[in-house]
Design a protein around this motif. Sequence first.
Motif: not given
Length: 194
Positions: A141-163
């Motif tokens: 996810v884009d944060v600010l000033h070109g900096v990104e945050a990568r979703l951890t595995t657990a956060a990605y699985y939580d996200l995938a459950a919302l697909a």
Amino acid sequence: MNDEAQRLSDQIKKATADFDGRPPIEKWHPELSGDMDLRISREGSWIFKGNPIKREAIVRLFATILRREEDGHYYLVTPVEKWRISVEDAPLLAHGLEVMGEDKSQVITLTLNTGETVIVGDTHPLHMGHYPNSDEPRPVVDVLHGVEARLTTAAYYDLAALAVESADEAANDAKNGCLGVWSNGVFFKLAENS
């Protein structure tokens, strides 16, 4: 903390005394001071001269002056100094995911390893990619000033459950569906349907 880190910390505190939240690094354009022996590992550890920075307050402070420039490099920037640093992947991690609402009205909030939160949407878009020569997903996810945050595995699985499946709105082709998530009125693709 050594003298170099203390000097940067003092500069940041002095420059941000009149501001709430993040310092205005978009207004700071000092000349390059050099390369700093600071590396952010793929796991999110900030390693200064071979040793992890253990004080979370320092990591959080440094994260507020971090930006990625058009050359693709990351820099710590103060009003008078600019240091290039090494980043193995995304410099920040998104480890917590909260959802409010549902369907197209849902809003996804991510908590970063700096304690900040971002709402996935137009301002902080979600991008799905893969690591080079791999099928391993790389959600950021884009944060600010070109900096990104990568979703951890657990956060990605939580996200995938919302697909959910949605038509590819950009192509206006109802047959070309894809899996993704809604947040703040925007649909973000997670994967193409086969």
